[in-house]
Design an enzyme around this catalytic site. Sequence first.
Site, mmCIF file in Angstrom:
data_model
loop_
_atom_site.group_PDB
_atom_site.id
_atom_site.type_symbol
_atom_site.label_atom_id
_atom_site.label_comp_id
_atom_site.label_asym_id
_atom_site.label_seq_id
_atom_site.Cartn_x
_atom_site.Cartn_y
_atom_site.Cartn_z
ATOM 1 N N ASP A 93 0.862 -1.185 0.000
ATOM 2 C CA ASP A 93 0.000 0.000 0.000
ATOM 3 C C ASP A 93 0.899 1.236 0.000
ATOM 4 O OD1 ASP A 93 0.987 0.092 2.546
ATOM 5 O OD2 ASP A 93 -0.925 -0.277 3.536
ATOM 6 N N GLY A 95 1.073 3.687 2.255
ATOM 7 C CA GLY A 95 1.380 4.287 3.547
ATOM 8 C C GLY A 95 0.330 5.295 3.979
ATOM 9 N N GLY A 96 -0.493 5.747 3.017
ATOM 10 C CA GLY A 96 -1.486 6.778 3.323
ATOM 11 C C GLY A 96 -2.434 6.357 4.435
ATOM 12 N N PHE A 97 -3.031 5.192 4.292
ATOM 13 C CA PHE A 97 -4.029 4.753 5.265
ATOM 14 C C PHE A 97 -3.446 4.677 6.674
ATOM 15 C CE2 PHE A 97 -6.426 1.468 7.564
ATOM 16 C CZ PHE A 97 -7.698 1.989 7.470
ATOM 17 N N ASP A 147 -2.829 8.206 -1.129
ATOM 18 C CA ASP A 147 -4.183 8.775 -1.095
ATOM 19 C C ASP A 147 -4.553 9.176 0.321
ATOM 20 O OD1 ASP A 147 -4.304 6.205 -0.055
ATOM 21 O OD2 ASP A 147 -6.349 5.874 -0.737
ATOM 22 N N GLN A 188 -11.595 7.253 -4.186
ATOM 23 C CA GLN A 188 -12.117 7.590 -2.855
ATOM 24 C C GLN A 188 -13.500 8.245 -3.016
ATOM 25 O OE1 GLN A 188 -11.149 6.898 0.159
ATOM 26 N NE2 GLN A 188 -8.996 6.209 -0.058
ATOM 27 N N GLY A 215 -11.164 3.461 1.163
ATOM 28 C CA GLY A 215 -12.121 4.155 2.018
ATOM 29 C C GLY A 215 -13.428 3.415 2.226
ATOM 30 N N ASP A 265 -7.699 -7.777 0.148
ATOM 31 C CA ASP A 265 -6.747 -8.080 1.220
ATOM 32 C C ASP A 265 -7.423 -7.743 2.523
ATOM 33 O OD1 ASP A 265 -5.370 -5.651 2.863
ATOM 34 O OD2 ASP A 265 -6.206 -4.955 0.974
ATOM 35 N N CYS A 303 -13.181 -29.334 6.401
ATOM 36 C CA CYS A 303 -12.086 -28.442 5.989
ATOM 37 C C CYS A 303 -10.821 -29.252 5.721
ATOM 38 C CB CYS A 303 -11.836 -27.403 7.074
ATOM 39 S SG CYS A 303 -10.504 -26.247 6.676
ATOM 40 N N CYS A 305 -7.717 -27.931 5.584
ATOM 41 C CA CYS A 305 -6.498 -27.235 6.009
ATOM 42 C C CYS A 305 -5.689 -28.102 6.973
ATOM 43 C CB CYS A 305 -6.821 -25.881 6.635
ATOM 44 S SG CYS A 305 -7.207 -25.930 8.399
ATOM 45 N N CYS A 308 -7.200 -28.352 10.533
ATOM 46 C CA CYS A 308 -8.395 -29.208 10.647
ATOM 47 C C CYS A 308 -8.068 -30.673 10.365
ATOM 48 C CB CYS A 308 -9.493 -28.704 9.722
ATOM 49 S SG CYS A 308 -10.247 -27.174 10.328
ATOM 50 N N HIS A 334 -5.772 -21.996 9.407
ATOM 51 C CA HIS A 334 -7.174 -22.299 9.083
ATOM 52 C C HIS A 334 -7.876 -21.091 8.462
ATOM 53 C CE1 HIS A 334 -11.274 -23.670 9.302
ATOM 54 N NE2 HIS A 334 -11.562 -22.491 9.828
#
Lengths: 373, 373
Positions: A93, A95-97, A147, A188, A215, A265, A303, A305, A308, A334
């Site tokens: 990203d 870094g803005g957020f 942003d 945004q 956002g 993400d 599951c 994984c 599990c 999991h």
Amino acid sequence: MPKGFNFTVEATDGRARAGTFTTPHGDIQTPVFAPVGTQGTVKGLTPQQLADLQTQLLLANTYHLYLRPGDRIIADLGGLHEFMSWDGPILTDSGGFQVFSLGEINQITEDGVQFQSHLDGSYHILTPEKSIEIQENLGADIIMCFDECPDPYDRKYNLDALERTHQWAVRCQKAHNSNHQALFGIVQGGIFPDLRIKSAQYISELDFPGNAIGGLSVGEKKTEMLEILDIVPEHLPKDKPRYLMGVGTPYDIVQSVARGIDIFDCVNPTRLARHKTAITRYGRINISNQIYSTDDRPLVEDCTCYACQHFSRAYLRHLVKSNELLAPVLLSIHNIHTMLELTSNIRARILKGEFQAFLSDYLSIYEANGDQQ
Amino acid sequence: MPKGFNFTVEATDGRARAGTFTTPHGDIQTPVFAPVGTQGTVKGLTPQQLADLQTQLLLANTYHLYLRPGDRIIADLGGLHEFMSWDGPILTDSGGFQVFSLGEINQITEDGVQFQSHLDGSYHILTPEKSIEIQENLGADIIMCFDECPDPYDRKYNLDALERTHQWAVRCQKAHNSNHQALFGIVQGGIFPDLRIKSAQYISELDFPGNAIGGLSVGEKKTEMLEILDIVPEHLPKDKPRYLMGVGTPYDIVQSVARGIDIFDCVNPTRLARHKTAITRYGRINISNQIYSTDDRPLVEDCTCYACQHFSRAYLRHLVKSNELLAPVLLSIHNIHTMLELTSNIRARILKGEFQAFLSDYLSIYEANGDQQ
């Protein structure tokens, strides 16, 4: 598209898309969910475990890596892929957020943001040019425009911030020099449909190799998020990947794919794991509950994984009650598996033209459970 | 030997031995180092990672598992192997050492020990019979006699405690019913050679399938420990495995193998990992040191462990400084690998008749470094 990148939509089903996004570190089959490795590590998991989970894309945070250990150190050590020993695609990203959510903001100007580090209080300035420089030093495959992410309900602030975000997008594009990284634009505009459409049109015209929606999932209602997602993707180019930043839950992902999103993400799988919580397709399990103390079943019966396949709820509860490191490790395995299996399953349904049926089944079961997590 | 167990000495070199100890869950090639999984988990590592490290034997702690989640719950869930998903050999201690070191002792009688749990202050009584009952519920391959571990310098206390330990050994042997577990006797006697010889002779006569030396590495000087190790193994049966409990460091292991020990366990590799420390053959590295911040070399240049094959010191330092879960995971992998490689290497040298040369090389390099950790 920059050299080494390509995006192909292989199938659509309603507004849902199945595609392949080629990057210099490999192909990403979309829709895709990216686990988050904030500090250059997905908390507790080795790259081997992430590869075993069939992770296709990792996100790392520019703000954190800039402050510690520093992007120049990472560049000198061969870049982020080498540093964290992850050969697959990485997204950073801008870094803005994090500047807005973690740092102490001293001043926002047209030029950029002056802030204090959440680690040691030191002063820093992040500008569009500086964000791109850091992201070029880190060397992720996908990098993001710097942003501003304002309160989604404050219309006046959103008007001002959107203007800055658009100007910053232009400056990021100009500053971006590396030819092996794809720079994505970010839409945004808070919960305001007119601002969102304006932003989507502006960002689309800049012709980035991919576009993101920022956002959202920042405090607004679920219905408001879906309303924005009903509008924005339609105003973004069809031939570019669309990335919904920081989202989300299984429910959010199913609903967002239905509206044309390709990339996701979220820290949820690993954060919830550290809070003793397992994600299942239709809700969450807090494994510290006493009722699991003698439960010999896996977290989720069918599951596949590693957690599990090898451990009972009783064992996982024992680990959690004993504050054992293996608890967040197994719950992260999991939870990430659950998210990756969901997107992989969605993709298969889109390719077969069965997504609409999947969607209505999913929503009816989900709503019957009364749990929209 | 109980059914399913066998011990063969394949080679000797001086007093050092290379053997194979067969258990119902597989063969153990000795000398062997057992990582410790106190609460039914080697902190932070999956059984898959332990298998990848070629772990041959795990130790788990009776005291901890009795108090939480409880040995009956583990028995109902299929026993400790099933509970922690470890198919290889497991050893449990008797709970004695932890009762004396962690619990609050209320009373020691000939019958056993009344103590308060370190978790919730609840009252419990551990007797030889109770320890065996718990260990049978847990179902480890190797189980231990309930013993008392006194201050190694207090002769009067050691005289009394030794008497109890010997009587308790007889009672453990009588109480032991399961036919798929090997019960080991334990030699005590502090730093006093005469008490140690008396104890070794007494325990040997009980004809356990294996014998352990307890009460070392508990605060006495290194030279005092080696003096006891010069005496005790010679008074234990040659045709049974010899286990030195809670030891140790690379140096301790090399010195103890030279004196006829076959089996070791120690929390050091994982505990040091949680304290940011890597074990190397000839000393320790504290990876949080500033000098490693830009060091692109692995922890140990020629190490073949997963951590050294994939990550730089700079990355490990970054993880440690960021308090990331992956730091103790990777350092544990390296540290356990180092211990297992050491014992495997020692074994190979014994089989080739090169152990004496290995020993003198090792000690000269070690002593040149001035570090006996």
